[in-house]
Motif scaffolding. Structure first.
Motif, mmCIF file in Angstrom:
data_model
loop_
_atom_site.group_PDB
_atom_site.id
_atom_site.type_symbol
_atom_site.label_atom_id
_atom_site.label_comp_id
_atom_site.label_asym_id
_atom_site.label_seq_id
_atom_site.Cartn_x
_atom_site.Cartn_y
_atom_site.Cartn_z
ATOM 1 N N TYR A 59 -6.330 -1.317 -0.695
ATOM 2 C CA TYR A 59 -6.839 0.005 -0.331
ATOM 3 C C TYR A 59 -8.348 -0.053 -0.117
ATOM 4 O O TYR A 59 -8.872 0.460 0.866
ATOM 5 C CB TYR A 59 -6.483 1.005 -1.431
ATOM 6 N N LEU A 63 -8.483 0.657 3.869
ATOM 7 C CA LEU A 63 -8.549 2.088 4.128
ATOM 8 C C LEU A 63 -9.929 2.668 3.871
ATOM 9 O O LEU A 63 -10.410 3.497 4.646
ATOM 10 C CB LEU A 63 -7.495 2.812 3.273
ATOM 11 N N ARG A 64 -10.579 2.236 2.828
ATOM 12 C CA ARG A 64 -11.888 2.801 2.500
ATOM 13 C C ARG A 64 -12.926 2.540 3.606
ATOM 14 O O ARG A 64 -13.679 3.450 3.955
ATOM 15 C CB ARG A 64 -12.375 2.260 1.167
ATOM 16 N N VAL A 67 -12.311 4.999 6.411
ATOM 17 C CA VAL A 67 -12.718 6.353 6.050
ATOM 18 C C VAL A 67 -14.241 6.459 6.036
ATOM 19 O O VAL A 67 -14.809 7.440 6.517
ATOM 20 C CB VAL A 67 -12.108 6.747 4.680
ATOM 21 N N ARG A 82 -9.948 12.067 2.455
ATOM 22 C CA ARG A 82 -10.213 11.436 1.167
ATOM 23 C C ARG A 82 -9.296 12.003 0.081
ATOM 24 O O ARG A 82 -8.763 11.265 -0.749
ATOM 25 C CB ARG A 82 -11.668 11.640 0.759
ATOM 26 N N ALA A 85 -5.868 10.638 0.699
ATOM 27 C CA ALA A 85 -5.795 9.221 0.332
ATOM 28 C C ALA A 85 -5.832 9.048 -1.182
ATOM 29 O O ALA A 85 -5.092 8.234 -1.753
ATOM 30 C CB ALA A 85 -6.941 8.457 0.980
ATOM 31 N N SER A 86 -6.684 9.821 -1.838
ATOM 32 C CA SER A 86 -6.780 9.732 -3.297
ATOM 33 C C SER A 86 -5.471 10.173 -3.955
ATOM 34 O O SER A 86 -4.971 9.505 -4.865
ATOM 35 C CB SER A 86 -7.943 10.597 -3.784
ATOM 36 N N THR A 88 -2.520 10.184 -2.607
ATOM 37 C CA THR A 88 -1.496 9.195 -2.277
ATOM 38 C C THR A 88 -1.646 7.965 -3.158
ATOM 39 O O THR A 88 -0.661 7.443 -3.688
ATOM 40 C CB THR A 88 -1.599 8.801 -0.792
ATOM 41 N N ARG A 89 -2.887 7.506 -3.318
ATOM 42 C CA ARG A 89 -3.134 6.337 -4.147
ATOM 43 C C ARG A 89 -2.695 6.590 -5.588
ATOM 44 O O ARG A 89 -2.026 5.762 -6.207
ATOM 45 C CB ARG A 89 -4.602 5.944 -4.102
#
Length: 193
Positions: A59, A63-64, A67, A82, A85-86, A88-89
């Motif tokens: 990730y 992904l970061r 973003v 964000r 994504a957060s 989901t993570r």
């Protein structure tokens, strides 16, 4: 109805064998539960120590940067991405992976238990004793031997198949005589006289 001494002894012996079988089965299931519990615990540790860090690193590596490079976009869109994504993570690392590895660990533990020769032998013994007890008590009836009717029906089926195959062969074979045209003399034309 009074039972003879011999029958009472047999029933007593049968009861003790059934009790021993029951004890063996309980012991076997207790051992299997311990193995499955340990496998689930080990799978959870593996997920926490190995799988989760790999996902977190992936990730952070993939992904970061995407973003962060999109900062020129509208702040609300980035904040939403964000947040998504957060969330989901956190869902994946806190719920999905531990549950999946626990299920996988339980399945692997069940497979290992099934592979264990002691467990397999105990199950075979329990099955054999249970069948023996059921047969003696009268719960399980022994299968009757095949009579002559079974073989007569098999013979009739073979003969019927042979008849159908012969009929199909007769129908589908190439018979050259069916396609020969007859020699017919040509008719005289009206102009020839």
């Amino acid at each position: 109805m009074a039972l003879s001494r011999k029958r009472r002894k047999e029933l007593t012996r049968l009861k003790s064998q059934a009790a021993n079988l029951w004890d063996d089965q309980k012991e076997l299931l207790d051992h299997a539960n311990l193995v499955v519990r340990e496998a689930r615990r080990q799978a959870s540790h593996y997920a926490r120590e190995e799988v989760s860090p790999r996902i977190r690193d992936r990730y952070d590596d993939t992904l970061r940067p995407v973003v962060s490079s999109a900062r020129s976009a509208a702040e609300s869109g980035i904040a939403g991405a964000r947040s998504a994504a957060s969330n989901t993570r956190h869902r994946i690392t806190d719920e999905v992976i531990p549950n999946a590895t626990a299920a996988l660990g339980a399945a692997l533990a069940a497979i290992e238990v099934a592979k264990n020769h002691q467990v397999r032998d105990a199950l075979d013994r329990a099955s054999k004793i249970g069948t023996d007890v059921g047969t003696r008590v009268g719960i399980i009836q022994p299968k009757p031997a095949a009579g002559p009717g079974k073989y007569i029906l098999i013979g009739i089926g073979v003969v019927a198949f042979a008849v159908v195959a012969y009929a199909a062969w007769q129908t589908l074979r190439a018979d050259d005589e069916l396609w020969v045209e007859e020699d017919v003399a040509p008719l005289p034309l009206a102009n020839e006289s």
